[in-house]
Design a protein around this motif. Structure first.
Motif, PDB file in Angstrom:
ATOM      1  N   GLN B  24       0.766  -1.360   0.123  1.00  0.00           N
ATOM      2  CA  GLN B  24       0.158   0.014   0.170  1.00  0.00           C
ATOM      3  C   GLN B  24       0.917   1.365  -0.008  1.00  0.00           C
ATOM      4  N   VAL B  47      -1.194  -0.837  -4.265  1.00  0.00           N
ATOM      5  CA  VAL B  47      -2.201  -0.272  -4.254  1.00  0.00           C
ATOM      6  C   VAL B  47      -1.743   1.257  -3.848  1.00  0.00           C
ATOM      7  N   SER B  48      -2.220   2.073  -4.877  1.00  0.00           N
ATOM      8  CA  SER B  48      -1.986   3.633  -4.629  1.00  0.00           C
ATOM      9  C   SER B  48      -3.004   4.376  -3.854  1.00  0.00           C
ATOM     10  N   VAL B  49      -3.072   4.756  -2.847  1.00  0.00           N
ATOM     11  CA  VAL B  49      -3.996   5.697  -2.193  1.00  0.00           C
ATOM     12  C   VAL B  49      -3.770   7.136  -1.974  1.00  0.00           C
ATOM     13  N   PRO B  50      -4.409   7.727  -2.765  1.00  0.00           N
ATOM     14  CA  PRO B  50      -4.270   9.519  -2.689  1.00  0.00           C
ATOM     15  C   PRO B  50      -5.052   9.680  -1.449  1.00  0.00           C
ATOM     16  N   LEU B  51      -4.665  10.729  -0.657  1.00  0.00           N
ATOM     17  CA  LEU B  51      -5.042  11.020   0.737  1.00  0.00           C
ATOM     18  C   LEU B  51      -5.540  12.561   0.622  1.00  0.00           C
ATOM     19  N   THR B  52      -6.326  12.914   1.454  1.00  0.00           N
ATOM     20  CA  THR B  52      -6.782  14.400   1.440  1.00  0.00           C
ATOM     21  C   THR B  52      -6.050  15.016   2.321  1.00  0.00           C
ATOM     22  N   GLU B  56      -4.283  10.933   7.562  1.00  0.00           N
ATOM     23  CA  GLU B  56      -5.058   9.643   7.200  1.00  0.00           C
ATOM     24  C   GLU B  56      -3.906   8.463   6.595  1.00  0.00           C
ATOM     25  N   ALA B  59      -3.220   6.630   9.614  1.00  0.00           N
ATOM     26  CA  ALA B  59      -3.890   5.537  10.206  1.00  0.00           C
ATOM     27  C   ALA B  59      -4.217   4.517   9.078  1.00  0.00           C
ATOM     28  N   LEU B  60      -4.190   4.801   7.911  1.00  0.00           N
ATOM     29  CA  LEU B  60      -4.286   3.657   6.879  1.00  0.00           C
ATOM     30  C   LEU B  60      -3.218   2.530   6.892  1.00  0.00           C
ATOM     31  N   ALA B  62      -1.485   1.701   9.554  1.00  0.00           N
ATOM     32  CA  ALA B  62      -1.841   0.975  10.580  1.00  0.00           C
ATOM     33  C   ALA B  62      -2.710  -0.057  10.276  1.00  0.00           C
ATOM     34  N   ASN B  85      -0.479  14.173  15.920  1.00  0.00           N
ATOM     35  CA  ASN B  85      -1.347  13.016  16.804  1.00  0.00           C
ATOM     36  C   ASN B  85      -1.596  11.963  16.532  1.00  0.00           C
ATOM     37  N   MET B  86      -1.620  11.794  15.119  1.00  0.00           N
ATOM     38  CA  MET B  86      -1.837  10.106  14.639  1.00  0.00           C
ATOM     39  C   MET B  86      -0.740   9.288  14.684  1.00  0.00           C
TER      40      MET B  86
END
Lengths: 199, 175
Positions: B24, B47-52, B56, B59-60, B62, B85-86
């Protein structure tokens, strides 16, 4: 802002979560911090529960990472309105990936339960299901009563697209039922139950 | 540093990601990561996951680790503050986290708004319990990324490779 109306909503959080998790099979469950984490624990602590004690705003992206890693398993995120509001952008991130095995349930009592029951934005005009639709979720609904909950259950169990349900629940404070607090314990028991012993 | 040079080391990093079985790839785009992001999007192994927002991604990944996947988080230094914080999540749970951070706000920075985060990136990461690996020569990047990932996945630890503007070239908005 109407801080009183949710005191009269018919659904109770513990009953809703017990219903969601009854016959859960091998479903993987992530809960947002606070009352949602106590709720999944009250329904029966399970190694395949990951109750967060912090990381506010992280429940949905954590559920996404889990769902992408385990496409053959159902993944359910159970969180509160305050936790969801802190991570709204993650709804767009989920909708873009569109994992068919992910369900998101927000237990929306329109209050921050752990900090003195201050109103959240959903006690005003904020509509979380509408936000999920706008973020690109194909299946979204707001559930107000038992009939709505029963109708929504098949979507959580067998939906073919990511599902977002905002469940309006009564503002109340049920007794604390706490899961293990140590992150390492929660992680190790989850990975052991899901992946087996490490090589 | 030319686009060809950047494509070369991006390809080397991509090979390291494959070698470490990264599946990921979460990112908030940065010009310095342009080639690497393209390689990852095209990859059949990833798998590529663009974040806002960058948090994120913490957490993703984790969640990915809980499910047995390895991941990396690509971002620029201005995104580090968004993560603070994350970062308690991988720290408290002792999960691996690999961040590849392209630096802004260093020597030659054109945009003064990049300086407050850029100048404090390493300090903030260290405070949050993330092991930092600054690199300012493209020739060492492959080796450093490799050892950082080893540290992360075998630790497990949270690590950040800080890729200097000396490697990336300085953005000057055509001025």
């Amino acid at each position: 802002m109407d801080s009183e109306r949710s005191k009269h909503y018919p659904l109770y959080r513990r009953q809703v979560v017990a219903r969601l998790l009854r016959d859960r099979g091998d479903m993987l469950v992530v809960a947002g911090l606070g009352a949602s984490a106590w709720d999944i624990t009250a329904a029966g602590d399970d190694p395949l529960n990951f109750p967060l004690w912090g990381a506010m705003g992280g429940a949905v992206p954590m559920g996404l990472g889990l769902a992408l890693s385990q496409p053959g398993r159902r993944v359910l995120v159970v969180t509160g309105d305050g936790e969801m509001l802190m991570g709204l952008g993650s709804l767009a991130t989920v909708a873009l990936q569109s994992p068919a095995n992910l369900g998101i349930v927000v237990l929306d009592n329109e209050h921050y339960g752990e900090t003195g029951m201050q109103s959240t934005h959903t006690a005003g005009n904020a509509d979380l299901a509408a936000m999920a639709i706008a973020a690109g979720f194909p299946v979204c609904d707001t559930v107000w009563d038992d009939a709505g909950l029963e109708a929504a259950l098949p979507l959580i169990r067998n939906g073919k697209a990511p599902v977002f349900l905002n469940i309006k629940i009564r503002a109340e404070t049920p007794p604390l039922v706490l899961p293990p607090k140590q992150g390492v314990v929660l992680k190790n028991r989850f990975r052991l139950a899901l992946l087996g012993a490490e090589e | 540093m030319t686009q060809t040079d950047i494509a070369t080391w991006s390809g080397e990093i991509y090979q390291k990601l494959l070698r470490h079985r990264v599946r990921q790839v979460a990112y908030v785009p940065d010009a310095g990561h342009l080639h690497l992001i393209e390689r990852c999007i095209e990859s059949r192994e990833m798998v590529s996951v663009p974040l806002t927002t960058e948090e994120e991604g913490v957490a993703l990944l984790a969640g990915a680790w809980l499910g047995g996947d390895r991941g990396v988080l690509l971002m620029q230094s201005s995104g580090v503050g968004n993560c603070l914080n994350m970062l308690s999540l991988p720290r408290v749970c002792e999960m691996p986290l690999v961040m590849l951070v392209t630096m802004r706000g260093e020597c030659g920075e054109f945009n003064p708004w990049q300086i407050p985060m850029g100048r404090n990136t390493e300090k903030l990461l260290t405070t949050a319990g993330v092991l930092t690996f600054p690199v300012d020569e493209s020739g060492r990047l492959e080796e450093v990324v490799d050892s950082a990932m080893r540290k992360a996945f075998e630790g497990p630890s949270a690590v950040a490779v800080l890729i200097s503007q000396r490697i990336l070239g300085v953005k000057n908005f055509g001025k």
